[in-house]
Design a protein around this motif. Structure first.
Motif, mmCIF file in Angstrom:
data_model
loop_
_atom_site.group_PDB
_atom_site.id
_atom_site.type_symbol
_atom_site.label_atom_id
_atom_site.label_comp_id
_atom_site.label_asym_id
_atom_site.label_seq_id
_atom_site.Cartn_x
_atom_site.Cartn_y
_atom_site.Cartn_z
ATOM 1 N N GLU A 4 1.012 -1.124 -0.025
ATOM 2 C CA GLU A 4 0.038 -0.015 0.033
ATOM 3 C C GLU A 4 1.001 1.271 0.162
ATOM 4 O OE1 GLU A 4 -0.730 -2.712 1.651
ATOM 5 O OE2 GLU A 4 -2.862 -3.150 0.723
ATOM 6 N N ASP A 8 0.800 4.394 -2.606
ATOM 7 C CA ASP A 8 0.763 5.640 -2.475
ATOM 8 C C ASP A 8 1.690 6.541 -2.941
ATOM 9 O OD1 ASP A 8 -1.397 5.369 -0.560
ATOM 10 O OD2 ASP A 8 -0.129 5.291 1.113
ATOM 11 N N ASP A 215 -5.766 1.396 -4.347
ATOM 12 C CA ASP A 215 -5.363 1.560 -3.011
ATOM 13 C C ASP A 215 -6.428 1.238 -2.157
ATOM 14 O OD1 ASP A 215 -7.211 3.794 -2.972
ATOM 15 O OD2 ASP A 215 -5.223 5.358 -3.586
ATOM 16 N N THR A 216 -6.391 1.024 -0.790
ATOM 17 C CA THR A 216 -7.430 0.691 0.209
ATOM 18 C C THR A 216 -8.652 1.609 0.246
ATOM 19 O OG1 THR A 216 -5.926 -0.167 1.584
ATOM 20 C CG2 THR A 216 -8.060 0.074 2.593
ATOM 21 N N GLU A 217 -8.365 2.960 0.130
ATOM 22 C CA GLU A 217 -9.241 4.268 0.158
ATOM 23 C C GLU A 217 -10.536 3.701 -0.913
ATOM 24 O OE1 GLU A 217 -9.512 8.799 0.430
ATOM 25 O OE2 GLU A 217 -7.840 7.959 0.264
ATOM 26 N N HIS A 218 -10.205 3.569 -2.113
ATOM 27 C CA HIS A 218 -11.058 3.471 -3.294
ATOM 28 C C HIS A 218 -11.401 2.134 -3.537
ATOM 29 C CE1 HIS A 218 -8.708 7.595 -3.563
ATOM 30 N NE2 HIS A 218 -9.966 7.838 -4.111
ATOM 31 N N SER A 529 -13.319 2.758 12.720
ATOM 32 C CA SER A 529 -13.586 2.586 11.102
ATOM 33 C C SER A 529 -12.616 1.955 10.493
ATOM 34 C CB SER A 529 -13.677 4.065 10.786
ATOM 35 O OG SER A 529 -14.176 4.297 9.512
ATOM 36 N N GLU A 531 -11.367 0.018 6.497
ATOM 37 C CA GLU A 531 -12.275 -0.201 4.985
ATOM 38 C C GLU A 531 -12.069 -1.656 4.763
ATOM 39 O OE1 GLU A 531 -13.192 -0.045 0.909
ATOM 40 O OE2 GLU A 531 -13.072 1.669 2.634
#
Length: 542
Positions: A4, A8, A215-218, A529, A531
């Motif tokens: 990850e 980034d 990436d993890t966020e998306h 929280s 993901e």
């Protein structure tokens, strides 16, 4: 350093990731076209016995009157019976007196070609005593899907996502086109089995490749957008079937886009995650640099750092000795395994039970299929919003229970209220899609990291079993007209109740080990929280 961190540096959600998504959208759109193809190629149009012999100067209507008994509902001649001898007295007094002896059609059938110019049923006379064979091809196709999931899942981990994707493209393309020229039912069934086998590899590898570059966020966003390819392909199937109403050209039409997928395969990147996990550092560096260039970012980390990451990934891979047995070794894991298996079976069986039954609401079959497909888009988007408000368990149980209620309501409504019945059926279809979307997310959050892939493999297998059984359930309509709906609604309600026994995962830290799952209720992990890794699932491409 983790992978990850590398993403980034080179942008884990840029033009490169969008390009990968677009390249894999077309082959993913082919999946529903084949998975629900039986709605059209196996359709059985209205038919009656063919009548031979000479009847003098009788009109066609009179010939039918004396040769074929009328249906009890006044809807025309019987489909599968004819009089043993012509009943000429019916022309004189309109009454046949005592029921004259009948027999099965002796000279074949005459079909109504107003909707379909040709189907499997009309070409091979798969009607009356043989009509179960049309739905059987659907189950045979899904058995190929089951085997393909097991084989291509293994090949993907061993030989890479890209190479396995190519093998899937070739297999599905060759056998898809070949099935369009099958000259016998048995050969067609075998070729459909092999087509399903190949298509599963596309579903597995296209999704994994898309996700492993993001990436993890998306990831959740990408899974939603990628999942819409199923709905788009499903809507296109209705259009293709309307324009091409001969079953052989229709198979060619829905298979043809795989030719474009083969041409664009060269541009699909291999998963850098997989390359590093298998010690292929130089190849991983090549694709990471290509990603960085496409995203207008500096080149990826040095080869030395990548080598260290690869060594770490390889070591971690060797340490993992978890198998499917770990899903049932401990009490809470056993309970989790049983419940998720029931839910997945119910979700898949319900979704396909509704999707493969597009007749009977007073609407054109093409329009019904299109509406069934179109309702999936708002259903999918809405449930992703509701998941964050009401939680996974309530959404899972609610969508399944309401699906069952819609099916029961439809059974109780009189046939004359076809507009209401159609509306309720469409609502039920949307809810079944919402339940599928929910279970994809929910399951990945329930299983601990160390056995998550095993858990997902098991639940997807249970889903495939549900899919394979769905066409056979529809055959029970011959025993009792509403029996398929009774079974499907019961399965939806039972699986919905089973999901209420699962723990809630909204805003909870995901379990890492089996011990995390086995902890007493008072020692639950502190919520936070996170993901969820739900996107590693295969959606409905089971």
């Amino acid at each position: 350093m983790k992978f990850e961190d590398i993403l980034d540096e080179i942008d884990g959600f840029g033009p490169f990731q969008i390009a990968v998504l677009v390249l894999l959208w077309v082959p993913r759109m082919v999946l529903p076209c084949h998975f629900l193809l039986n709605n059209f190629i196996a359709a059985s149009p209205p038919h009656r016995c063919a009548i031979g012999g000479t009847f003098g100067n009788l009109t066609e209507e009179q010939r039918l009157t004396v040769s074929i008994p009328a249906r009890g509902d006044g809807g025309g001649p019987e489909s599968c019976e004819m009089f043993e001898e012509p009943q000429l007295q019916l022309l004189a007094n309109g009454s046949r007196g005592a029921d004259p002896p009948t027999l099965r059609c002796q000279s074949g059938w005459v079909y109504d070609n107003s909707t379909f110019s040709s189907t499997m049923a009309t070409e091979w006379d798969l009607v009356c005593d043989r009509k179960s064979l049309t739905q059987t091809t659907g189950s045979i196709f899904f058995l190929g899907v089951i085997l393909g999931g097991l084989v291509f899942g293994f090949l993907s981990d061993k030989y890479g996502r890209k190479n396995t994707l190519l093998a899937s493209y070739i297999t599905a393309t060759v056998f898809g086109f070949a099935s369009a020229s099958a000259d016998s039912y048995v050969l067609f069934a075998v070729l459909r089995f092999l087509t399903g086998f190949g298509l599963t590899g596309i579903g597995i590898n296209a999704l994994v490749l898309t996700i492993e570059w993001v990436d993890t966020e998306h990831r959740l966003f990408i899974s939603v957008i990628g999942g819409l390819s199923w709905s788009a392909g499903n809507m296109l199937l209705a259009g293709f079937a309307f324009l091409v109403n001969d079953w052989r050209p229709l198979i060619v039409t829905v298979t043809a886009p795989l030719g474009l997928a083969l041409l664009t395969w060269w541009w699909v990147p291999e998963s850098a995650r997989w390359l590093l996990a298998n010690g292929k550092v130089e190849k991983a560096q090549f694709y990471l640099d290509k990603c960085a260039k496409f995203n207008k970012r500096p080149k990826a980390s040095s080869n030395l750092k990548l080598q260290k990451l690869a060594d770490f990934e390889t070591l971690e891979k060797k340490k993992k000795n978890y198998t499917y047995l770990h899903l049932i070794k401990t009490p809470k894991m056993r309970r989790l395994t049983v419940l998720t298996g029931v839910v997945w079976y119910g979700v898949a069986s319900t979704y396909y039970g509704i999707s493969l039954n597009v007749g009977g609401f007073g609407l054109n079959i093409y329009l019904t299929h299109f509406i069934y497909a179109a309702i999936e888009v708002p259903a999918k988007l809405t449930v992703y919003f509701l998941l964050g408000v009401f939680g996974r368990r309530r959404c899972q149980a609610g969508t399944l229970l309401l699906t069952g209620v819609c099916i029961i309501t439809n059974m109780l409504l009189p046939p004359g209220l076809w507009q209401v019945r159609a509306a309720v059926a469409i609502l039920g279809k949307g809810l079944s899609e919402a339940s599928f979307t929910t279970v994809i997310l929910y399951t990945a959050e329930l299983y601990p990291t160390v056995v998550r892939q095993n858990g997902l493999g098991y639940t997807n297998l249970m889903g495939r079993v549900g899919v394979s059984v769905a066409p056979l359930i529809l055959l029970l309509g011959d025993v009792w007209t509403v029996l398929p709906q009774v079974i499907i609604s019961s399965v939806a309600i039972v699986s919905g109740l089973a999901s209420l026994l699962l723990p809630e995962t909204l805003n909870a830290r995901l379990p890492e080990t089996v011990d995390d799952v086995e902890k007493p209720s008072g020692d639950e992990i502190t919520p936070e929280s996170v993901e969820p890794p739900a996107v590693f699932l295969q959606s409905k491409n089971i």
